[in-house]
Motif scaffolding. Structure first.
Motif, PDB file in Angstrom:
ATOM      1  N   LEU A   1     -22.237  24.319  10.536  1.00 36.07           N
ATOM      2  CA  LEU A   1     -23.606  23.956  10.795  1.00 36.07           C
ATOM      3  C   LEU A   1     -23.619  22.933  11.958  1.00 36.07           C
ATOM      4  O   LEU A   1     -22.680  22.093  11.976  1.00 36.07           O
ATOM      5  N   PHE A   2     -24.456  23.108  12.834  1.00 31.85           N
ATOM      6  CA  PHE A   2     -24.620  22.139  13.769  1.00 31.85           C
ATOM      7  C   PHE A   2     -25.758  21.234  13.203  1.00 31.85           C
ATOM      8  O   PHE A   2     -26.768  21.455  12.628  1.00 31.85           O
TER       9      PHE A   2
ATOM     10  N   ARG B   1     -21.024  20.401  -1.291  1.00 28.92           N
ATOM     11  CA  ARG B   1     -19.509  20.182  -1.120  1.00 28.92           C
ATOM     12  C   ARG B   1     -19.224  21.754  -1.815  1.00 28.92           C
ATOM     13  O   ARG B   1     -19.845  22.288  -2.331  1.00 28.92           O
ATOM     14  N   PRO B   2     -17.711  21.883  -1.334  1.00 26.48           N
ATOM     15  CA  PRO B   2     -17.079  21.344  -0.735  1.00 26.48           C
ATOM     16  C   PRO B   2     -17.230  21.442   0.823  1.00 26.48           C
ATOM     17  O   PRO B   2     -17.468  22.519   1.408  1.00 26.48           O
ATOM     18  N   ILE B   3     -16.645  20.124   1.494  1.00 28.45           N
ATOM     19  CA  ILE B   3     -16.712  19.961   2.876  1.00 28.45           C
ATOM     20  C   ILE B   3     -15.776  19.929   3.494  1.00 28.45           C
ATOM     21  O   ILE B   3     -14.879  19.027   2.828  1.00 28.45           O
ATOM     22  N   SER B   4     -15.359  20.879   4.525  1.00 27.31           N
ATOM     23  CA  SER B   4     -13.850  20.799   5.103  1.00 27.31           C
ATOM     24  C   SER B   4     -13.558  20.186   6.033  1.00 27.31           C
ATOM     25  O   SER B   4     -12.581  19.525   6.383  1.00 27.31           O
ATOM     26  N   GLU B   5     -14.752  19.737   6.865  1.00 25.92           N
ATOM     27  CA  GLU B   5     -14.675  19.239   8.058  1.00 25.92           C
ATOM     28  C   GLU B   5     -16.037  18.371   8.682  1.00 25.92           C
ATOM     29  O   GLU B   5     -17.076  19.201   8.465  1.00 25.92           O
ATOM     30  N   VAL B   6     -15.988  17.475   9.063  1.00 24.56           N
ATOM     31  CA  VAL B   6     -17.209  16.690   9.803  1.00 24.56           C
ATOM     32  C   VAL B   6     -16.810  16.382  11.229  1.00 24.56           C
ATOM     33  O   VAL B   6     -15.820  15.509  11.227  1.00 24.56           O
ATOM     34  N   VAL B   7     -17.481  16.448  12.130  1.00 24.35           N
ATOM     35  CA  VAL B   7     -17.169  16.094  13.555  1.00 24.35           C
ATOM     36  C   VAL B   7     -18.316  15.610  14.133  1.00 24.35           C
ATOM     37  O   VAL B   7     -19.591  16.162  14.093  1.00 24.35           O
TER      38      VAL B   7
ATOM     39  N   ILE C   1     -18.582  21.467   8.429  1.00 22.09           N
ATOM     40  CA  ILE C   1     -18.046  22.847   8.031  1.00 22.09           C
ATOM     41  C   ILE C   1     -18.077  22.791   6.820  1.00 22.09           C
ATOM     42  O   ILE C   1     -17.402  21.836   6.015  1.00 22.09           O
ATOM     43  N   ILE C   2     -18.913  23.407   5.761  1.00 18.88           N
ATOM     44  CA  ILE C   2     -18.817  23.613   4.383  1.00 18.88           C
ATOM     45  C   ILE C   2     -18.244  24.821   3.909  1.00 18.88           C
ATOM     46  O   ILE C   2     -18.562  25.997   4.443  1.00 18.88           O
ATOM     47  N   THR C   3     -17.358  24.883   3.024  1.00 15.69           N
ATOM     48  CA  THR C   3     -16.408  25.909   2.491  1.00 15.69           C
ATOM     49  C   THR C   3     -17.268  27.172   1.847  1.00 15.69           C
ATOM     50  O   THR C   3     -17.136  28.231   1.999  1.00 15.69           O
TER      51      THR C   3
END
Length: 104
Positions: A8-9, A30-36, A53-55
């Motif tokens: 997701l943007f 959740r689960p969230i695999s990455e946040v940038v 990024i949500i799994t």
């Protein structure tokens, strides 16, 4: 990123919003695999946009619907699926153009 994940943007957030605040805001999906948080190359300051990024793809869609245009750190954020074409989401595309013009 696996085919099971959704990216997701997240745009227009406060320049002081960090990865932890963004993850906390989406914690019920959740689960969230990455946040940038996207940062300026030279200054390392936030550019006011990022990705999460949500799994689970269903959770990602729910997160987009639930958090789009919500307030985070005093700013109304925009949340959209990454990869949508302009024809699929004209308003999102036009908003993206506006958001990038504000960063320049």
């Amino acid at each position: 990123m696996s085919s099971e994940e959704e990216k997701l943007f997240v745009g227009a957030h406060n320049f002081n919003t960090d990865e932890q605040a963004l993850e906390d805001h989406h914690s019920s999906f959740r689960p969230i695999s990455e946040v940038v948080i996207v940062k300026d190359w030279e200054t390392q300051r936030s550019r006011g946009l990022g990705y999460i990024i949500i799994t689970n793809p269903e959770h990602a869609s729910d997160a987009m619907r639930a958090t789009n245009r919500e307030s985070l750190d005093g700013r109304q954020i925009r949340v959209n699926h990454v990869g949508k074409s302009a024809l699929e989401n004209k308003r999102g595309f036009l908003w993206s153009l506006w958001a990038w013009s504000q960063l320049l």
